[in-house]
Design an enzyme around this catalytic site. Structure first.
Site, PDB file in Angstrom:
ATOM      1  N   GLU A   1       0.846  -1.199   0.000  1.00 17.83           N
ATOM      2  CA  GLU A   1       0.000   0.000   0.000  1.00 17.83           C
ATOM      3  C   GLU A   1       0.883   1.252   0.000  1.00 17.83           C
ATOM      4  O   GLU A   1       1.887   1.303   0.680  1.00 17.83           O
ATOM      5  CB  GLU A   1      -0.893  -0.027   1.253  1.00 17.83           C
TER       6      GLU A   1
ATOM      7  N   GLU B   1      -1.047   9.168   4.933  1.00 15.17           N
ATOM      8  CA  GLU B   1      -2.013   9.681   5.896  1.00 15.17           C
ATOM      9  C   GLU B   1      -2.251  11.157   5.624  1.00 15.17           C
ATOM     10  O   GLU B   1      -1.344  11.878   5.230  1.00 15.17           O
ATOM     11  CB  GLU B   1      -1.493   9.470   7.323  1.00 15.17           C
TER      12      GLU B   1
ATOM     13  N   ALA C   1      13.266  20.951   3.722  1.00 16.99           N
ATOM     14  CA  ALA C   1      14.065  20.775   4.939  1.00 16.99           C
ATOM     15  C   ALA C   1      13.141  20.950   6.133  1.00 16.99           C
ATOM     16  O   ALA C   1      12.126  21.637   6.046  1.00 16.99           O
ATOM     17  CB  ALA C   1      15.170  21.823   4.968  1.00 16.99           C
TER      18      ALA C   1
ATOM     19  N   CYS D   1       5.860   4.979   9.074  1.00 22.28           N
ATOM     20  CA  CYS D   1       6.445   4.219   7.958  1.00 22.28           C
ATOM     21  C   CYS D   1       7.934   4.461   7.738  1.00 22.28           C
ATOM     22  O   CYS D   1       8.729   3.527   7.831  1.00 22.28           O
ATOM     23  CB  CYS D   1       5.671   4.502   6.682  1.00 22.28           C
TER      24      CYS D   1
END
Ligand code: NAD
Length: 455
Positions: free
Chosen positions: A154, A158, A258, A266
């Site tokens: 996947e 989010e 930055a 993840c």
């Protein structure tokens, strides 16, 4: 098609709801009874824009059900997705115990031929392991059902998960079976109408593609953070560098920001897991090692700036923290850089006034009650009496703040911007001592705006 999604977290719930929206019949299953109880009551356990409406609509249409019961759920499904967590183990490798547990329970309840699809992010070889495990369980049960195990990583992010799920850049299907590939193509056909997004490959390549994608994105972030540090030393500006290099079509602008380092559920764990896979193969990965090293350093970059500004005297100082989640659009606090900063400030005797538009409930569960912590209703309340503001998550609502109302509320005038949300000269003109990442420092307290280089 009848689908079971095992694991009703960020990935499982969003993908389950999206499959239902496309007309499939979906059961979302979890071992967390409280989560399933909430969902059955119409409450969504996570914050994800648009998810509540999507779930409501599909529950009403009777295409989306929630369950904790493996037997009835597996029996009712043709395709069983595994979307459970794969956290880091102490050595950095992925903990596959939840995946194996889910596979075992599916095998335990199989009542006929099924396709088992692994959506969790897992190291190369996991598909094969799951296949072995199911074969063994069926043998133990004396059953000879045909089944296929497919890798289908996947890529949703989010904060924009529904959009990513409904209109994916690509749908990766890892299988060597033509039958399983056809079935997956059929299942994904509603997502594939405008153009062909499906890429079929062998399971090992599919499994590794997911890690490679996250490693590539993390590389861009760490690269910009490394450049930002250099900018501060030589008096250059990272936001100008971004435009300068992003305009090159071969490079592009995405993921060239930055900041205070990447966090989330993840990138940190996936980079570690990828390094662990390489280590197992006795293969050196100096580039991957450096991505993480740069990120670790970056997570502490504001701490150093704060110590310098306050001459290491943080005891009794008050810090407003704007934004707690690891990025905007989510209440996910896993590996959020804000947590690192808060812990550092608390350890040094400072007081913190915390505000996040959606992650307050989850954040409260992470910290013990303490006189050093004040939970605030909004950014202005957090800034009240503060010696400094630290912006840690770039929520849109922080973009257009009336700073002429904020500064008078504060005791001090320092602003540490961990996400480069404002223009240094403008913040200086508004009276702030403004510190950001890889941009010039502006000391607004001085009568004339002074551009200094950071230590
Ligand atoms: P999560 O922690 O939000 O949800 C996982 C869910 O699985 C939990 O609700 C947990 O109770 C449930 N679970 C664990 N073991 C179970 C079992 N045996 N049976 C049933 N349910 C079980 O995790 P997530 O963020 O949704 O991530 C799931 C996987 O997807 C991970 O491998 C992650 O790396 C990957 N992934 C996550 C994202 C993301 O943005 N969160 C994006 C892409 C891929």
């Amino acid at each position: 098609m009848k689908i079971l999604v095992v694991g009703t977290g960020y990935v499982g719930l969003v993908s389950g709801a999206c499959f239902a929206e496309m007309g499939h019949h979906v059961i979302c299953l979890d071992i967390d009874h409280e989560k399933i109880m909430l969902l059955k009551q119409g409450k969504i356990p996570i914050f994800e824009p648009g998810l509540k409406e999507l779930v409501e609509r599909n529950v009403q249409a009777e295409r989306l059900l929630f369950s904790t019961d493996y037997k009835s759920s597996v029996e009712a499904s043709d395709v069983c997705f595994i979307a459970v967590s794969t956290p880091s183990q102490p050595d950095g490798s992925a903990d596959l115990s939840y995946v194996f547990q889910a596979a075992n329970q599916i095998a335990e309840e199989m009542n006929g031929s099924k396709v088992i699809v692994n959506k969790s992010t897992v190291p190369v070889g996991t598909c094969k392991e799951v296949e072995k495990l199911i074969k063994l369980k069926l043998q133990q049960r004396g059953k000879r059902y045909a089944f296929h195990v497919v890798s289908n990583p996947e890529f949703l992010k989010e904060g924009d998960a529904i959009n990513d799920c409904m209109k994916p850049d690509r749908i990766i299907i890892g299988t060597k079976s033509t039958r399983a590939a056809e079935l997956m193509q059929e299942l994904y056909s509603p997502f594939n109408l405008s153009h062909d997004r499906i890429l079929i490959m062998d399971p090992a390549s599919a499994e590794l593609t997911k890690y490679a994608a996250n490693a590539m994105l993390a590389t861009r972030i760490s690269f910009m953070n490394e450049m930002a540090g250099l900018c501060e030393l030589v008096g250059a500006d990272i936001t100008k560098i971004r435009k300068g290099i992003g305009s090159d079509k071969r490079i592009g602008y995405s993921f060239l920001y930055a900041g205070v380092g990447y966090g989330g559920s993840c990138f940190p764990k996936d980079i570690q897991a990828l390094r662990a896979t390489a280590k197992k193969e006795e293969y050196k990965t100096p580039l991957l090692d450096a991505i993480e090293e740069v990120n670790q350093r970056q997570k502490n970059v504001l701490n150093t700036k704060i110590l310098d500004y306050f001459s290491s005297e943080l005891e009794g100082k008050t810090f407003a923290i704007w934004g707690l989640s690891f990025k905007p659009g989510t209440d996910d606090l896993r590996e959020a850089p804000a947590l690192n900063l808060i812990r550092f400030l608390l350890e040094n005797g400072a007081l913190v006034r915390l505000f996040d538009p959606v992650a307050m409930t989850k954040a409260k569960a992470l910290f013990k009650k303490s006189p050093q912590i004040q939970w605030c209703k909004n950014e202005a309340m957090a800034a009240t009496g503060a010696d400094a503001i630290c912006l840690m998550t770039e929520w849109k609502q922080f973009r257009f703040i009336d700073f002429s109302e904020i500064l008078p509320l504060m005791r001090g005038r320092a602003f540490f911007d961990g996400r480069n949300q404002y223009h240094p000269a403008e913040m200086g003109a508004k009276g702030f001592d403004y510190f950001s990442i890889g941009q010039p420092v502006v000391l607004g307290a001085k009568a004339s705006v002074e551009i200094a280089s950071v230590s």
